[in-house]
Motif scaffolding. Structure first.
Motif, PDB file in Angstrom:
ATOM      1  N   PHE A  87       0.836  -1.199   0.000  1.00  0.00           N
ATOM      2  CA  PHE A  87       0.000   0.000   0.000  1.00  0.00           C
ATOM      3  C   PHE A  87       0.871   1.250   0.000  1.00  0.00           C
ATOM      4  O   PHE A  87       1.852   1.356   0.749  1.00  0.00           O
ATOM      5  N   SER A  88       0.487   2.220  -0.854  1.00  0.00           N
ATOM      6  CA  SER A  88       1.211   3.485  -0.916  1.00  0.00           C
ATOM      7  C   SER A  88       0.337   4.533  -1.589  1.00  0.00           C
ATOM      8  O   SER A  88      -0.509   4.219  -2.425  1.00  0.00           O
ATOM      9  N   THR A  89       0.536   5.777  -1.191  1.00  0.00           N
ATOM     10  CA  THR A  89      -0.167   6.898  -1.820  1.00  0.00           C
ATOM     11  C   THR A  89       0.775   7.776  -2.636  1.00  0.00           C
ATOM     12  O   THR A  89       0.429   8.900  -2.988  1.00  0.00           O
ATOM     13  N   LYS A  90       1.958   7.247  -2.939  1.00  0.00           N
ATOM     14  CA  LYS A  90       2.955   8.076  -3.613  1.00  0.00           C
ATOM     15  C   LYS A  90       2.545   8.461  -5.020  1.00  0.00           C
ATOM     16  O   LYS A  90       2.980   9.490  -5.543  1.00  0.00           O
ATOM     17  N   TRP A  91       1.685   7.646  -5.649  1.00  0.00           N
ATOM     18  CA  TRP A  91       1.292   7.963  -7.022  1.00  0.00           C
ATOM     19  C   TRP A  91       0.338   9.148  -7.064  1.00  0.00           C
ATOM     20  O   TRP A  91       0.256   9.844  -8.069  1.00  0.00           O
ATOM     21  N   TYR A  92      -0.401   9.375  -5.974  1.00  0.00           N
ATOM     22  CA  TYR A  92      -1.237  10.567  -5.901  1.00  0.00           C
ATOM     23  C   TYR A  92      -0.361  11.817  -5.760  1.00  0.00           C
ATOM     24  O   TYR A  92      -0.657  12.860  -6.353  1.00  0.00           O
ATOM     25  N   VAL A  93       0.701  11.700  -4.985  1.00  0.00           N
ATOM     26  CA  VAL A  93       1.644  12.817  -4.873  1.00  0.00           C
ATOM     27  C   VAL A  93       2.314  13.070  -6.216  1.00  0.00           C
ATOM     28  O   VAL A  93       2.450  14.218  -6.658  1.00  0.00           O
ATOM     29  N   SER A  94       2.709  11.982  -6.884  1.00  0.00           N
ATOM     30  CA  SER A  94       3.334  12.110  -8.200  1.00  0.00           C
ATOM     31  C   SER A  94       2.368  12.701  -9.216  1.00  0.00           C
ATOM     32  O   SER A  94       2.770  13.476 -10.094  1.00  0.00           O
ATOM     33  N   LEU A  95       1.080  12.345  -9.088  1.00  0.00           N
ATOM     34  CA  LEU A  95       0.073  12.871 -10.013  1.00  0.00           C
ATOM     35  C   LEU A  95      -0.004  14.390  -9.934  1.00  0.00           C
ATOM     36  O   LEU A  95      -0.045  15.079 -10.961  1.00  0.00           O
ATOM     37  N   PHE A  96      -0.017  14.930  -8.721  1.00  0.00           N
ATOM     38  CA  PHE A  96      -0.144  16.371  -8.557  1.00  0.00           C
ATOM     39  C   PHE A  96       1.133  17.125  -8.944  1.00  0.00           C
ATOM     40  O   PHE A  96       1.118  18.342  -9.043  1.00  0.00           O
ATOM     41  N   HIS A  97       2.199  16.390  -9.163  1.00  0.00           N
ATOM     42  CA  HIS A  97       3.434  16.991  -9.671  1.00  0.00           C
ATOM     43  C   HIS A  97       3.603  16.767 -11.166  1.00  0.00           C
ATOM     44  O   HIS A  97       4.611  17.191 -11.741  1.00  0.00           O
ATOM     45  N   ASN A  98       2.631  16.095 -11.779  1.00  0.00           N
ATOM     46  CA  ASN A  98       2.662  15.864 -13.225  1.00  0.00           C
ATOM     47  C   ASN A  98       1.997  17.064 -13.906  1.00  0.00           C
ATOM     48  O   ASN A  98       0.767  17.167 -13.945  1.00  0.00           O
ATOM     49  N   GLN A  99       2.810  17.963 -14.441  1.00  0.00           N
ATOM     50  CA  GLN A  99       2.282  19.215 -14.979  1.00  0.00           C
ATOM     51  C   GLN A  99       1.374  18.983 -16.169  1.00  0.00           C
ATOM     52  O   GLN A  99       0.374  19.699 -16.355  1.00  0.00           O
TER      53      GLN A  99
END
Length: 272
Positions: free
Chosen positions: A44-56
């Motif tokens: 389990f991880s939420t890192k892809w949501y963080v990465s999503l918001f950094h995807n311009q």
């Protein structure tokens, strides 16, 4: 026999819902996957949501999609409501059949044909493809759906309420805004939500009419999916599902409260 058919019906319903919603559940689950491989669970991880918001790129596409959806849904709601009022209140005028056909044509027209036709129109008038053309295309697509929803409410509308208001001295404009509009407002809100959802979901027509700087979220997701599904795409789709679910819940609760209030008003009027 009844028990057999009952088990068959229950099994069919369960399989049908599983076919529809199991892929969505898997998408949501794997959006919290630690691994970059979307088919292998790594924790389990939420890192892809963080990465999503950094995807311009995805953020820009989301902002374009939201602006197009709000503007096109608002304009389509106004035009669709006016079209529904015209078709409901003015049953006899020259060109009514043609007008009705033009309003409802996008309902049965394949999106490929609609998108290509709009593209040829924009090229013919020399309008550069971009944010404006996508918005105009979505207005064309969604206006007919709003007209259908509002017209269905106007058909069952009690005209005696308007006649009573005008008999008491209200002008037609005041009658519309104080009597007609509040009554049909639930249908107008439903039409707006439907138009916004259709705009949010559209891929085909936007692909024909978009240009530089006007890439919508469905177009962005589709272009990335062709190269392989990434966890960021799962996260973006999960957020969209959550937004839609919250909107549906809010609308359902509001309609339920409105119905309860209406029943209470009717009971109070009967007591009076």
């Amino acid at each position: 026999m009844n028990a057999t058919w009952s088990r068959f019906n229950v099994t069919s319903v369960v399989l049908g819902f599983a076919f529809l919603y199991l892929p969505i559940v898997l998408l949501v689950v794997f959006s919290f996957n630690e691994s970059k491989l979307v088919t292998v669970w790594g924790g389990f991880s939420t890192k892809w949501y963080v990465s999503l918001f950094h995807n311009q790129g995805l953020m820009d596409a989301t902002w374009v999609t939201a602006r197009v959806g709000v503007i096109s849904a608002t304009v389509a709601t106004v035009l669709g409501t006016l079209a529904a009022l015209t078709l409901t209140r003015y049953t006899r005028f020259r060109g009514r059949i043609l007008f009705s056909g033009m309003v409802f044509a996008p309902l049965v027209m394949p999106e490929v044909i609609t998108g290509l036709s709009l593209l040829l129109l924009f090229v013919a008038v020399g309008l550069d493809r971009g944010f404006l053309t996508v918005t105009l295309a979505h207005i064309t697509l969604t206006m007919c759906f709003v007209a259908v929803v509002v017209q269905s409410r106007l058909v069952s509308f009690d005209r005696s309420l308007e006649e009573a208001a005008m008999d008491l001295g209200a002008t037609p404009v005041k009658t519309f805004f104080q009597i007609t509009l509040p009554v049909i407002m639930p249908a107008i809100v439903s039409g707006w939500m439907l138009a916004f959802t259709l705009s949010l979901d559209d891929l085909v027509i936007a692909s024909f009419t978009s240009g530089p700087g006007a890439t919508t979220l469905p177009m962005k997701i589709y272009s990335q999916v062709r190269l392989g599904v990434t966890p960021e795409i799962n996260a973006a789709c999960t957020i969209l599902i959550a937004v839609v679910a919250v909107g549906v819940i809010i609308a359902s609760v509001a309609n339920k409260r409105r119905e309860v209030q209406r029943q209470l008003d009717e009971q109070a009027a009967q007591r009076g």
